[in-house]
Design an enzyme around this catalytic site. Structure first.
Site, PDB file in Angstrom:
ATOM      1  N   GLN A 100      -1.311   7.268   1.493  1.00  0.00           N
ATOM      2  CA  GLN A 100      -0.890   8.313   2.431  1.00  0.00           C
ATOM      3  C   GLN A 100       0.060   7.783   3.497  1.00  0.00           C
ATOM      4  O   GLN A 100       1.125   8.348   3.726  1.00  0.00           O
ATOM      5  CB  GLN A 100      -2.124   8.920   3.119  1.00  0.00           C
ATOM      6  CG  GLN A 100      -3.042   9.687   2.206  1.00  0.00           C
ATOM      7  CD  GLN A 100      -2.495  11.079   1.907  1.00  0.00           C
ATOM      8  OE1 GLN A 100      -1.327  11.247   1.555  1.00  0.00           O
ATOM      9  NE2 GLN A 100      -3.330  12.076   2.036  1.00  0.00           N
ATOM     10  N   HIS A 149      -8.487  -1.381  18.743  1.00  0.00           N
ATOM     11  CA  HIS A 149      -8.269  -0.084  18.099  1.00  0.00           C
ATOM     12  C   HIS A 149      -9.620   0.469  17.652  1.00  0.00           C
ATOM     13  O   HIS A 149      -9.951   0.517  16.486  1.00  0.00           O
ATOM     14  CB  HIS A 149      -7.343  -0.282  16.892  1.00  0.00           C
ATOM     15  CG  HIS A 149      -6.898   1.000  16.262  1.00  0.00           C
ATOM     16  ND1 HIS A 149      -6.451   2.081  16.986  1.00  0.00           N
ATOM     17  CD2 HIS A 149      -6.813   1.374  14.957  1.00  0.00           C
ATOM     18  CE1 HIS A 149      -6.112   3.054  16.148  1.00  0.00           C
ATOM     19  NE2 HIS A 149      -6.333   2.652  14.915  1.00  0.00           N
ATOM     20  N   GLY A 162       0.860  -1.177   0.000  1.00  0.00           N
ATOM     21  CA  GLY A 162       0.000   0.000   0.000  1.00  0.00           C
ATOM     22  C   GLY A 162       0.894   1.224   0.000  1.00  0.00           C
ATOM     23  O   GLY A 162       1.669   1.434   0.941  1.00  0.00           O
ATOM     24  N   ARG A 185     -14.283   2.332  11.943  1.00  0.00           N
ATOM     25  CA  ARG A 185     -13.277   1.463  11.310  1.00  0.00           C
ATOM     26  C   ARG A 185     -13.906   0.162  10.831  1.00  0.00           C
ATOM     27  O   ARG A 185     -13.496  -0.417   9.824  1.00  0.00           O
ATOM     28  CB  ARG A 185     -12.129   1.191  12.290  1.00  0.00           C
ATOM     29  CG  ARG A 185     -11.334   2.443  12.630  1.00  0.00           C
ATOM     30  CD  ARG A 185     -10.177   2.162  13.569  1.00  0.00           C
ATOM     31  NE  ARG A 185      -9.444   3.369  13.910  1.00  0.00           N
ATOM     32  CZ  ARG A 185      -9.690   4.126  14.969  1.00  0.00           C
ATOM     33  NH1 ARG A 185     -10.680   3.825  15.806  1.00  0.00           N
ATOM     34  NH2 ARG A 185      -8.960   5.200  15.206  1.00  0.00           N
ATOM     35  N   ASN A 210      -7.260  -1.121   8.608  1.00  0.00           N
ATOM     36  CA  ASN A 210      -8.400  -1.210   9.541  1.00  0.00           C
ATOM     37  C   ASN A 210      -9.560  -2.010   8.968  1.00  0.00           C
ATOM     38  O   ASN A 210      -9.666  -2.110   7.744  1.00  0.00           O
ATOM     39  CB  ASN A 210      -8.867   0.208   9.864  1.00  0.00           C
ATOM     40  CG  ASN A 210      -8.066   0.813  10.999  1.00  0.00           C
ATOM     41  OD1 ASN A 210      -7.859   0.164  12.024  1.00  0.00           O
ATOM     42  ND2 ASN A 210      -7.613   2.041  10.821  1.00  0.00           N
ATOM     43  N   ASP A 238       2.082  -1.403  -4.681  1.00  0.00           N
ATOM     44  CA  ASP A 238       0.647  -1.083  -4.770  1.00  0.00           C
ATOM     45  C   ASP A 238       0.064  -1.850  -5.943  1.00  0.00           C
ATOM     46  O   ASP A 238       0.791  -2.534  -6.686  1.00  0.00           O
ATOM     47  CB  ASP A 238       0.436   0.439  -4.897  1.00  0.00           C
ATOM     48  CG  ASP A 238      -0.865   0.900  -4.239  1.00  0.00           C
ATOM     49  OD1 ASP A 238      -1.938   0.411  -4.666  1.00  0.00           O
ATOM     50  OD2 ASP A 238      -0.815   1.732  -3.304  1.00  0.00           O
TER      51      ASP A 238
HETATM   52  N1  APR Z   1      -2.484  -4.468  -2.621  1.00  0.00           N
HETATM   53  C1  APR Z   1      -1.706  -3.399  -2.424  1.00  0.00           C
HETATM   54  N2  APR Z   1      -2.169  -2.155  -2.221  1.00  0.00           N
HETATM   55  C2  APR Z   1      -3.499  -1.992  -2.260  1.00  0.00           C
HETATM   56  C3  APR Z   1      -4.393  -3.075  -2.467  1.00  0.00           C
HETATM   57  C4  APR Z   1      -3.824  -4.364  -2.655  1.00  0.00           C
HETATM   58  N3  APR Z   1      -4.583  -5.427  -2.861  1.00  0.00           N
HETATM   59  N4  APR Z   1      -5.640  -2.567  -2.438  1.00  0.00           N
HETATM   60  C5  APR Z   1      -5.554  -1.258  -2.214  1.00  0.00           C
HETATM   61  N5  APR Z   1      -4.253  -0.889  -2.115  1.00  0.00           N
HETATM   62  C6  APR Z   1      -3.664   0.424  -1.920  1.00  0.00           C
HETATM   63  C7  APR Z   1      -4.445   1.549  -2.586  1.00  0.00           C
HETATM   64  O1  APR Z   1      -4.230   1.564  -4.000  1.00  0.00           O
HETATM   65  C8  APR Z   1      -3.862   2.770  -1.889  1.00  0.00           C
HETATM   66  O2  APR Z   1      -2.751   3.330  -2.576  1.00  0.00           O
HETATM   67  O3  APR Z   1      -3.658   0.798  -0.550  1.00  0.00           O
HETATM   68  C9  APR Z   1      -3.400   2.219  -0.529  1.00  0.00           C
HETATM   69  C10 APR Z   1      -4.124   2.825   0.650  1.00  0.00           C
HETATM   70  O4  APR Z   1      -3.755   4.153   0.730  1.00  0.00           O
HETATM   71  P1  APR Z   1      -4.752   5.337   1.160  1.00  0.00           P
HETATM   72  O5  APR Z   1      -6.045   5.165   0.433  1.00  0.00           O
HETATM   73  O6  APR Z   1      -4.019   6.614   1.021  1.00  0.00           O
HETATM   74  O7  APR Z   1      -5.045   5.006   2.698  1.00  0.00           O
HETATM   75  P2  APR Z   1      -4.121   5.310   3.981  1.00  0.00           P
HETATM   76  O8  APR Z   1      -4.518   6.617   4.566  1.00  0.00           O
HETATM   77  O9  APR Z   1      -2.704   5.078   3.664  1.00  0.00           O
HETATM   78  O10 APR Z   1      -4.669   4.184   4.992  1.00  0.00           O
HETATM   79  C11 APR Z   1      -4.500   2.816   4.693  1.00  0.00           C
HETATM   80  O11 APR Z   1      -4.499   2.148   6.988  1.00  0.00           O
HETATM   81  O12 APR Z   1      -4.979   3.313   8.948  1.00  0.00           O
HETATM   82  C12 APR Z   1      -5.465   2.434   7.982  1.00  0.00           C
HETATM   83  O13 APR Z   1      -7.818   2.919   7.972  1.00  0.00           O
HETATM   84  C13 APR Z   1      -6.621   3.025   7.236  1.00  0.00           C
HETATM   85  O14 APR Z   1      -7.278   0.943   6.225  1.00  0.00           O
HETATM   86  C14 APR Z   1      -6.625   2.183   5.989  1.00  0.00           C
HETATM   87  C15 APR Z   1      -5.143   1.935   5.750  1.00  0.00           C
END
Ligand code: APR
Length: 311
Positions: free
Chosen positions: A13, A178, A10, A91, A123, A34
């Site tokens: 952010q 959490h 991922g 969450r 989450n 990603d």
């Molecule tokens: N494999 C890899 N990455 C993925 C997949 C996957 N199968 N599915 C989604 N993603 C990526 C998305 O493309 C995105 O870039 O996960 C990333 C999530 O990033 P954001 O949307 O910016 O979310 P973020 O604020 O980083 O939070 C991620 O952490 O704290 C928890 O609740 C929050 O569940 C959320 C996670």
């Protein structure tokens, strides 16, 4: 000696900030992974961070990829894959979407790096870490959830703001799940060794405890789109650093309990020693009656979300 290999699943952010912090601390070479649709985004972030290196002088390499093969034999994974909250969501509302993602991630990590230490951030945390553990069949000490480190940091920040003192001198821990039922242990909070209960009135402390419980939601509301990322990233990096450098830091984390605090068969926030052996031990202590009740309550909330992962 080869550098450690840190893979971030991922690259959103939190993922982007994890990459920055891991590189700046020179924890190892960093791979931001990603989905294919976001490959350009993570390759761009990696390149941007590579170009920050001359200023900061760190030698870690940062790569962006959507190819699991590139992550083979990683030492540490930090998983943030999934969707974050929007205002009005809790969450648990993320469960259905993020569950499918975490299962896929678990199988891929197992296939490519069966000996890695895995920190889950996605989450709803307690259910995500549980599902990862079940699907990957990793040893319990090699899987941990990042929650207590963040909740405790939030509690510490609010106490320091209240007392108007250095946050470095505030020690507090938040145990349990959490979510809104988390358990800040006010009895053991101190400021430079002085109990917080002697410095802050019971009414005000209650307000701070409540603000801590809903601190993530406060930020979600302000953002309007997405959830917190700076403090979550730093909290997970602290855990990764403790593992890679065998620091044996004591950090409240979602660790797998087998009898500790009367909890059996669930991941929940407890004070955990993280070193080269992963979660090396859980530091148990006697709870007071009100704390025991609160921990039982938070365990019920965790059990409920976990039970929904098995539907
Ligand atoms: N494999 C890899 N990455 C993925 C997949 C996957 N199968 N599915 C989604 N993603 C990526 C998305 O493309 C995105 O870039 O996960 C990333 C999530 O990033 P954001 O949307 O910016 O979310 P973020 O604020 O980083 O939070 C991620 O952490 O704290 C928890 O609740 C929050 O569940 C959320 C996670």
């Amino acid at each position: 000696m080869a550098r450690a290999k840190i893979s971030l699943i991922g690259g959103g952010q939190i993922g982007g900030n994890l990459a920055l912090l891991a590189a700046q601390k020179e924890l190892g070479d960093v791979f931001i992974f990603d989905i294919p649709k976001a490959e350009g985004m993570v390759k761009g972030k990696a390149l941007d961070l590579m170009q920050l290196r001359p200023h900061d002088g760190y030698d870690s390499n940062i790569y962006g990829t959507s190819n699991w093969e590139d992550l083979r034999d990683s030492d540490v994974f930090i998983v943030t894959a999934g969707i974050p909250r929007k205002p009005g969501m809790n969450r648990e509302d993320l469960l259905a979407t993020n569950l499918g993602i975490i299962k896929d991630v678990a199988l891929n990590i197992k296939k490519h790096s069966p000996n890695a230490f895995v920190i889950i951030v996605s989450n709803p945390l307690d259910a995500m870490v549980y599902s990862f553990y079940k699907v990957s069949e990793f040893k319990k000490n090699m899987v941990v959830g990042m929650a207590g480190a963040l909740d405790s940091a939030r509690f510490r920040a609010f106490i320091a703001m209240e007392v108007d003192c250095s946050v470095q001198d505030v020690t507090c821990m938040v145990l349990g799940g959490h979510g809104d039922t988390m358990v800040p242990i006010t009895r053991l909070g101190t400021v430079g060794g002085v109990p917080i209960k002697s410095l802050i009135s019971p009414e005000r402390l209650e307000e701070i405890v409540n603000r801590t419980r809903f601190a993530g939601g406060e930020i979600v509301k302000l953002f309007g789109n997405g959830s917190a990322f700076y403090a979550p990233a730093q909290s997970a990096i602290e855990m990764a650093e403790s593992y890679l450098r065998d620091k044996k830091r004591v950090i409240p984390c979602a660790s797998f309990c087998e009898g500790e605090f009367g909890i059996n068969g669930y991941f929940i926030g407890v004070p955990s020693v993280i070193g080269r052996g992963g979660v090396e031990k859980i530091l148990e202590f006697d709870l007071q009656d009100d704390e025991r009740v609160a921990l039982k309550n938070t365990l019920e909330a965790v059990k409920k979300t976990v039970s929904e992962t098995q539907l």
